[in-house]
Structures are given as structure tokens and as C-alpha cells.
Design a protein around this motif. Sequence first.
Motif, short mmCIF file in Angstrom:
data_model
loop_
_atom_site.label_atom_id
_atom_site.label_comp_id
_atom_site.label_asym_id
_atom_site.label_seq_id
_atom_site.Cartn_x
_atom_site.Cartn_y
_atom_site.Cartn_z
N GLY A 98 0.72 -1.27 0.00
CA GLY A 98 -0.07 -0.10 0.02
C GLY A 98 0.79 1.07 0.10
N GLU A 99 0.28 2.52 0.02
CA GLU A 99 0.78 3.73 -0.03
C GLU A 99 1.88 3.79 1.13
N LYS A 100 1.73 3.30 2.17
CA LYS A 100 2.62 3.48 3.49
C LYS A 100 3.75 2.92 3.24
N TYR A 101 4.06 1.93 2.16
CA TYR A 101 5.24 1.41 1.90
C TYR A 101 5.88 1.89 0.64
N CYS A 102 5.62 3.19 0.12
CA CYS A 102 6.16 3.75 -0.98
C CYS A 102 6.38 2.87 -2.33
#
Length: 410
Positions: A233-237
Motif C-alpha cells: 500500500g501507499e505506506k510502503y512507498c
Amino acid sequence: MAVRALYVTWDGPQVSYLEGLFLPIFAGLRAHDIEIDVLQFTWGPQAYLERQEQVCDESGVVYHRVIVPKAAGGLGSYLSAVMGSKRILQLRKDRHFDVIIPRSVMPAIATLHADWRRSAGRAPMLFDADGLAIDEKVDAGQLSPSSLSYRMLKWYERSAISAAAAVIGRTERACEIYRTYDAQPRQDKYIVAVNGRDPTKFKPSAPAERELACRRLEIDPLAPIIVYSGSFGEKYCPLQMFQLFRAILQLTPNARFLIMSGSPEDVLTYVRSQHPDLIPALNIKSFTSGEVAGYLAVADLGICLYKDTFANQAFQATKLGEYLLCGLATAGTANAMRFGLSNASFARTISTMSQDELQAVAHWFVNDVLPARTSIRNQARDFGLAHLTTDKTVSSYAEAIKRAIEYRSN
């Protein structure tokens, strides 16, 4: 006489924290005369529910369950936690626990309500805060910091920290933040417990094992392999992660990217829309907890990127220990690369995530890591053994349980 503890957790089928991370810790605690029961608030298909009970039974852990009606949304989850307090009360009465250990905020709500229902004779609470779960939802856009839900959940988080006899955090910075929430902080109340992994499972593979795993993955054993393991997801760049792989691919066109995620369909959807030209060089898989280590060990470089957010000050990436114990060189953001890794020859800390910096990391991997793969593997493994093993986690949990019981008895 052994100490008896009830570990209260909240897990759905998309994660495997209980099986992969915590059951090895509970097994290790037996050497400290600590026996753990698990009370899991959960949901999902019957096969998943049966699997949770099976793995606990195989680990010698007594398993209890509360089903959460996920269709009811946030309110249903909250009510499940409140009503679940009755189950904690009953288990406490029947099983005579010396300490209750809720992991994160929702289990803490259930534990707090159990205490409020009956204060006499209650077991002390050891709060396994495990990051800043409420602020993670804010960072992900799932919760507004001005909402009633946020204020209520933060109130419970602060109440749990204040009421706990001891608190476990994943980093020193996490414990500093928790102290600011504590109505009566004590010097000895906070214990850092890393997300350590079992070095007998997470270890470098022998050449024959690597070749066999590569064949199963349909990857050339001679190809440089980059790996990402975990939620997606976006949290993981993801943008920067694939930019880094693209930079590596330009330098060594036979490189392959193994992505291991519990939601491979989400990864594939993202790649098809954003990086369709990379698909031939990707291998997107979902593995059980028991399979992960063997496939991690085939890789040469592990990716560990996290957004720079408030909540991410308080976490410690589980995948970091997995990568290092398997002998992987590792590239990650500063909030993941702790323990002095910024000075290690087998690691690179990514600060700005600019294209130039990602290109520099790609050159380091191709020009420095690959030619010295055996030496890098040994150095990474030694570092993992020194800082990120299950034994170290077990010792921290044992100390935290001891402090919680001693504080309540004084």
C-alpha cells in the motif's frame, strides 16, 4: 510455579502476526516459566479460523476466540471489544491469569472494560502498544484527526498506557511518545521489544536449496533477485520501490523482483496500472508463514521503504530482521533502518528518495553487493543475530511481564 498470562490480540485473515511473529515468542517464554493463553478477536473464512486454532495447538498455546462482525464496521468492532470484556472476565476467573497482555488499542479497550466491570482481584495489565495504530489510520486516510472516533480511540489508548503496570514499545522513540500520554509515567514502566525472528528458520539457503526455490519460482538461479515481503500500500512507498527496481533493471537486465504479499491481487492491480512494462521481470506471490523464510533466502537485496509519518516513528519493521537473518543486503528508509545500519556495508539508508538517490542505491547493489555476495551475506546474518532474534524479543517480554507483576504486587 509458572506465571500464567492471557495475550489478547485482534487479527484478520490478511495478516499472520499471531502465527509468524508471536507464537515463537510464546514458545520461548516457557523457558522463563511463563505460560501464555491467546484470546483472538478475529473474523474470516472457516479455514482461516481453523488454521489459527491449529497453529496455537501445535505450539502448545491454549486458544480462545471472539468473532468480530466485520460487516458492522467501526461501531461493530468497538462493540465487539466492549462485549469481549466479558470473555476476558470469564477467562480470568477460570484460568487464574497473573497478567493480561492486550496488543494494540482494540484489545486494550476490551481489557479496560473488563477491569472497569470488576476491579477487585484483577490481574495487572501489560500493554503491548505495538506502534501507534490510531495514527496509522490517520496517515492512511482512514480516520480524520478531528473525528469523534479518533478522539475516542486516542482516549482509550492514553487510558491503557496510564492504567498499565508496564508498557512494551518497539522503539525508544515509541516509548518517549507513550510517556507523553501517561498520567503517571514511571522510569521503569517502558520496555523496548524488537520484532525478532527465529534464526533457525530465517537463514541463508544452501546453493542447492536456492536453486530449487528459484526453479519453483521460475526464476533463473543466476539472476540477481530483489525482494519485498509484507503488506502492500501507499505506506510502503510503492512508487519509489518500483523506481528503484527499474534503476537496477537498467544496470542488470536479468534482475528479477520477487514480491511476497498477503494481497497479491492488490500488487498486480497496482503494477498493471502504474508499471505494466515491469510485469515480465516481476514474480508476485502469496506464501504461508512457514514458506516465507525459504523464499526470502533466495534473494540478494531486501527493500524496506516506509513513508516518513508521525506513526512510523513508533514501529520496527518485522521484515528487517527477516532480511538480515537470511543474509540479504537491505535498502530502506531511515525510519526502518535502525540499530546503526546507516554505517553498514550491507545496508543503504534512503533519505530523500529522489531519483538520483535511488540510482545511487542501484549502483551500490550492482557494483558493490553482487560482486561481494558471500561476504555481504555473512555480515548481514551476523548483524541480524546480534540485534533481531526471537531470543532478544523473548527476554524483553519476560522482563516486561516480571515488571508488571512486581509493580502490582507492591
